[in-house]
Motif scaffolding. Structure first.
Motif, mmCIF file in Angstrom:
data_model
loop_
_atom_site.group_PDB
_atom_site.id
_atom_site.type_symbol
_atom_site.label_atom_id
_atom_site.label_comp_id
_atom_site.label_asym_id
_atom_site.label_seq_id
_atom_site.Cartn_x
_atom_site.Cartn_y
_atom_site.Cartn_z
ATOM 1 N N ASP A 4 26.187 1.754 -5.052
ATOM 2 C CA ASP A 4 25.782 1.130 -6.106
ATOM 3 C C ASP A 4 24.564 1.676 -6.953
ATOM 4 N N GLU A 5 23.337 2.109 -6.061
ATOM 5 C CA GLU A 5 22.167 2.900 -6.644
ATOM 6 C C GLU A 5 22.486 4.111 -7.087
ATOM 7 N N ALA A 6 23.661 4.556 -6.901
ATOM 8 C CA ALA A 6 23.878 5.921 -7.353
ATOM 9 C C ALA A 6 24.470 5.841 -8.810
ATOM 10 N N GLU A 7 25.294 4.698 -8.779
ATOM 11 C CA GLU A 7 25.702 4.627 -10.263
ATOM 12 C C GLU A 7 24.477 4.252 -11.471
ATOM 13 N N SER A 8 23.819 3.428 -10.838
ATOM 14 C CA SER A 8 22.431 3.174 -11.671
ATOM 15 C C SER A 8 21.892 4.354 -12.079
ATOM 16 N N MET A 9 21.980 5.426 -11.001
ATOM 17 C CA MET A 9 21.058 6.740 -11.400
ATOM 18 C C MET A 9 21.909 7.734 -12.163
ATOM 19 N N GLY A 10 23.201 7.221 -12.591
ATOM 20 C CA GLY A 10 24.300 8.415 -13.439
ATOM 21 C C GLY A 10 24.889 9.171 -12.668
ATOM 22 N N ILE A 11 24.905 9.075 -11.214
ATOM 23 C CA ILE A 11 25.815 9.575 -10.170
ATOM 24 C C ILE A 11 27.184 8.805 -9.903
ATOM 25 N N SER A 12 28.244 9.639 -10.189
ATOM 26 C CA SER A 12 29.565 8.797 -10.237
ATOM 27 C C SER A 12 29.847 8.297 -8.472
ATOM 28 N N ARG A 13 30.468 7.484 -8.315
ATOM 29 C CA ARG A 13 30.448 6.913 -6.970
ATOM 30 C C ARG A 13 31.188 8.008 -6.348
ATOM 31 N N ASP A 14 31.997 8.922 -6.570
ATOM 32 C CA ASP A 14 32.712 9.715 -5.909
ATOM 33 C C ASP A 14 31.827 10.780 -5.271
ATOM 34 N N GLU A 15 31.001 11.421 -6.202
ATOM 35 C CA GLU A 15 30.117 12.420 -5.928
ATOM 36 C C GLU A 15 29.142 12.039 -4.995
ATOM 37 N N ALA A 16 28.657 10.735 -5.134
ATOM 38 C CA ALA A 16 27.589 10.109 -4.327
ATOM 39 C C ALA A 16 28.204 10.137 -2.827
ATOM 40 N N VAL A 17 29.352 9.741 -2.859
ATOM 41 C CA VAL A 17 29.923 9.741 -1.521
ATOM 42 C C VAL A 17 29.860 10.778 -0.482
ATOM 43 N N HIS A 18 30.454 12.061 -1.227
ATOM 44 C CA HIS A 18 30.428 13.308 -0.538
ATOM 45 C C HIS A 18 29.262 13.796 -0.584
ATOM 46 N N ASN A 19 28.062 13.440 -1.202
ATOM 47 C CA ASN A 19 26.496 13.909 -0.987
ATOM 48 C C ASN A 19 25.990 13.150 0.392
ATOM 49 N N ILE A 20 26.138 11.777 0.468
ATOM 50 C CA ILE A 20 25.996 11.062 1.466
ATOM 51 C C ILE A 20 26.543 11.443 2.687
ATOM 52 N N LEU A 21 27.957 11.401 2.640
ATOM 53 C CA LEU A 21 28.511 12.167 3.826
ATOM 54 C C LEU A 21 28.012 13.441 4.219
ATOM 55 N N PHE A 22 27.604 14.410 3.513
ATOM 56 C CA PHE A 22 27.148 15.759 3.688
ATOM 57 C C PHE A 22 25.728 15.345 4.490
ATOM 58 N N ALA A 23 24.752 14.690 3.823
ATOM 59 C CA ALA A 23 23.500 14.344 4.040
ATOM 60 C C ALA A 23 23.781 13.640 5.697
ATOM 61 N N THR A 24 24.421 12.737 5.911
ATOM 62 C CA THR A 24 24.545 12.129 7.207
ATOM 63 C C THR A 24 24.905 13.057 8.235
ATOM 64 N N CYS A 25 26.241 13.568 7.844
ATOM 65 C CA CYS A 25 26.831 14.296 8.835
ATOM 66 C C CYS A 25 26.495 15.715 9.158
ATOM 67 N N PHE A 26 26.209 16.491 8.099
ATOM 68 C CA PHE A 26 26.016 17.819 8.389
ATOM 69 C C PHE A 26 24.482 17.953 8.373
ATOM 70 N N ASN A 27 23.640 17.432 7.659
ATOM 71 C CA ASN A 27 22.136 17.464 7.606
ATOM 72 C C ASN A 27 21.793 16.600 8.838
ATOM 73 N N GLY A 28 21.859 15.216 8.970
ATOM 74 C CA GLY A 28 21.246 14.445 9.678
ATOM 75 C C GLY A 28 21.917 14.628 11.415
ATOM 76 N N PHE A 29 23.453 14.342 11.423
ATOM 77 C CA PHE A 29 23.850 14.415 12.588
ATOM 78 C C PHE A 29 23.669 15.945 13.165
ATOM 79 N N GLY A 30 24.149 16.845 12.454
ATOM 80 C CA GLY A 30 24.100 18.319 12.793
ATOM 81 C C GLY A 30 22.611 18.678 13.178
ATOM 82 N N GLY A 31 21.669 18.414 12.578
ATOM 83 C CA GLY A 31 20.290 18.616 12.826
ATOM 84 C C GLY A 31 19.722 17.920 14.364
ATOM 85 N N MET A 32 20.139 16.584 14.387
ATOM 86 C CA MET A 32 19.823 16.187 15.770
ATOM 87 C C MET A 32 20.572 16.806 16.946
#
Length: 501
Positions: free
Chosen positions: A280-308
């Motif tokens: 919802d916050e992404a849409e208010s910033m002008g980012i499509s929900r679909d593009e936001a999903v894949h960026n959040i997934l990458f940040a959580t899974c690749f950057n966050g989980f992968g880093g830990m």
């Protein structure tokens, strides 16, 4: 040590490493009057040279000796070389290597280097692996979506910051309970698998208020992520197969995204539901929900989980090797701060009163940064300076930094190859933090929407400190066995001595 061929001056201040060529000058020049030197090294014959270097890098020498031998050969920490993966995957494996603390910082200066599609180096994985989008890690700050996507990650990190400490304690208490049970039953406990489960559960609970085990994803999250990451990073990894087979399978051709499409789709479905408020916050910033999903997934899974997944076993490895005296000091510091300042609870104020805990985390990040390779393409002609010489770099050339050599530079760090638990304690220690650059920038600087420093920089340091706190609240000491894996160290615990109060 690769840099030991240069005379050591541990307390010599590092000069500004980059200067642009004067617009009106027909020649390069060094503002600090270091001698100008032609960049040594070459790339060998087409196809043959990159493949020879790749075999040396992965098999006949190994990564550290690959770079160490070339520093010795060229008598320089700046030189030309091919880096993997090379032909058929990377369009051009030729780089200028920067292997000291003086030259390395050019890779952070986005006014001088472009970071577009350079997160994994000389090649970029197919966007089919990230929902068809080039996610934030592959964007240069000059690209229009970089700032809003990074702002979205800042929102994600701050929106549930109050949940981080309690969810970490909840999750990692369960992890240590499972390790205790495994030690009691078998005499050894594999930290890796338990850590993977705990890291993913923690991230989902802390940021999305979801227990993945109570969703259709079930307990499969970590194994799905690891498969997905391996398909992306396969050209840069070695997994222990016979060299010629592994080189053909992983380093000569890209693995097809279809191998993990179903796995990735399951992860995406989880985040579409779990991250709804962030979308919802992404849409208010002008980012499509679909593009936001894949960026959040990458940040959580690749950057966050992968880093830990890489960092936490590394911290246990270095702590295990540090010995009982360091363990005793850490236990005393942690327990006194929690009992006194925290009133029996783990609080931010209590954590900030643990300088040795903070130091051992930074020392682990210095010794073994989770992302050791960094890249940037020169935007213009410039001069890059090492400690001893200045070098002409032309616009369009690809600069490569191997971070463990920069962060173990003996011109900066005394006993650079040793894990020194209290290295960053006190005024002198604080001064050295600018040379800790695991986050794609100095530890003394902040991540912003205009740079490429890790958006989760402070979060990573916090959870790493929390791991040390939980360990020494519960145990007096630990013993370990260490091996290697495709993604970092493999750690087995052979003893955890329970604290007695």
């Amino acid at each position: 040590m690769a840099l030991a061929t240069l005379s050591a001056h541990p307390h010599r201040p590092i000069k500004a490493s980059i200067s642009e060529r004067a617009a009106t000058s027909p020649a390069f020049s060094s503002p600090s009057h270091l001698p100008m030197r032609k960049i040594p090294g070459d790339y060998g014959l087409p196809l043959i040279g990159p493949i020879q270097d790749r075999f040396s890098y992965f098999y006949t020498q190994g990564r550290d000796d690959f770079f160490r031998s070339r520093v010795k050969l060229h008598k320089s920490t700046v030189f030309r070389v091919n880096v993997p993966p090379g032909p058929f995957i990377a369009p051009d494996p030729r780089v200028i290597a920067l292997l000291d603390a003086a030259s390395f910082p050019v890779l952070f200066d986005t006014s001088l280097v472009e970071k577009r599609d350079l997160f994994t180096g000389t090649f970029a994985p197919s966007p089919a692996l990230t929902g068809g989008y080039r996610v934030l890690s592959y964007l240069d700050p000059a690209e229009p979506l970089h700032a809003p996507l990074k702002k979205l990650l800042f929102f994600l990190l701050s929106s549930r910051r109050q949940a981080v400490i309690p969810e970490f304690r909840r999750t990692f208490t369960a992890l240590f309970d499972s390790l205790d049970a495994a030690l009691a039953a078998d005499g050894k406990a594999d930290f890796g698998g338990a850590n993977d489960r705990a890291c993913f559960d923690f991230l989902c609970r802390a940021f999305f208020d979801r227990d993945p085990a109570q969703t259709p994803l079930g307990l499969d999250g970590p194994k799905l992520i690891v498969k997905w990451v391996l398909v992306q990073l396969g050209p840069l990894l070695t997994v222990g197969l016979p060299s010629f087979i592994e080189d053909l399978l992983l380093h000569s051709f890209r693995l097809p995204p279809a191998l993990v499409k179903k796995d990735y789709d399951r992860l995406a479905e989880f985040f579409k539901e779990a991250a709804a408020p962030v979308l919802d916050e992404a849409e208010s910033m002008g980012i499509s929900r679909d593009e936001a999903v894949h960026n959040i997934l990458f940040a959580t899974c690749f950057n966050g989980f992968g880093g830990m997944k890489i960092l936490f076993p590394g911290i246990l490895k270095w702590l295990g090797r540090a010995g009982g005296t360091v363990h005793g000091r850490l236990a005393e510091e942690v327990r006194e701060a929690v009992a006194g300042i925290g009133g029996g609870e783990v609080t931010m104020r209590a954590i900030e009163a643990m300088p040795l805990v903070k130091s051992v985390v930074y020392e682990a990040l210095r010794m073994e940064p989770p992302v050791p390779l960094q890249y940037g393409r020169a935007k213009r002609d410039m001069v890059v300076e090492s400690h001893d010489a200045a070098y002409e770099v032309r616009a369009g050339e690809l600069l490569f930094g191997y971070q463990p050599f920069a962060t173990k530079d003996p011109r900066v760090f005394e006993r650079a190859e040793e894990f020194v638990a209290d290295r960053f304690v006190g005024e002198r220690g604080e001064e050295l933090l600018k040379y800790v650059v695991w986050s794609n920038g100095p530890e003394t600087e902040a991540a912003t929407m205009g740079n490429k420093q890790c958006a989760g920089k402070d979060f990573v340091v916090l959870v790493a400190r929390l791991l040390v706190v939980e360990l020494f609240l519960r145990y007096d000491s630990l013993d370990i066995e260490v091996g290697t894996s495709a993604l970092g160290s493999s750690v087995k615990l052979t003893s955890l001595k329970r604290a007695t109060f």
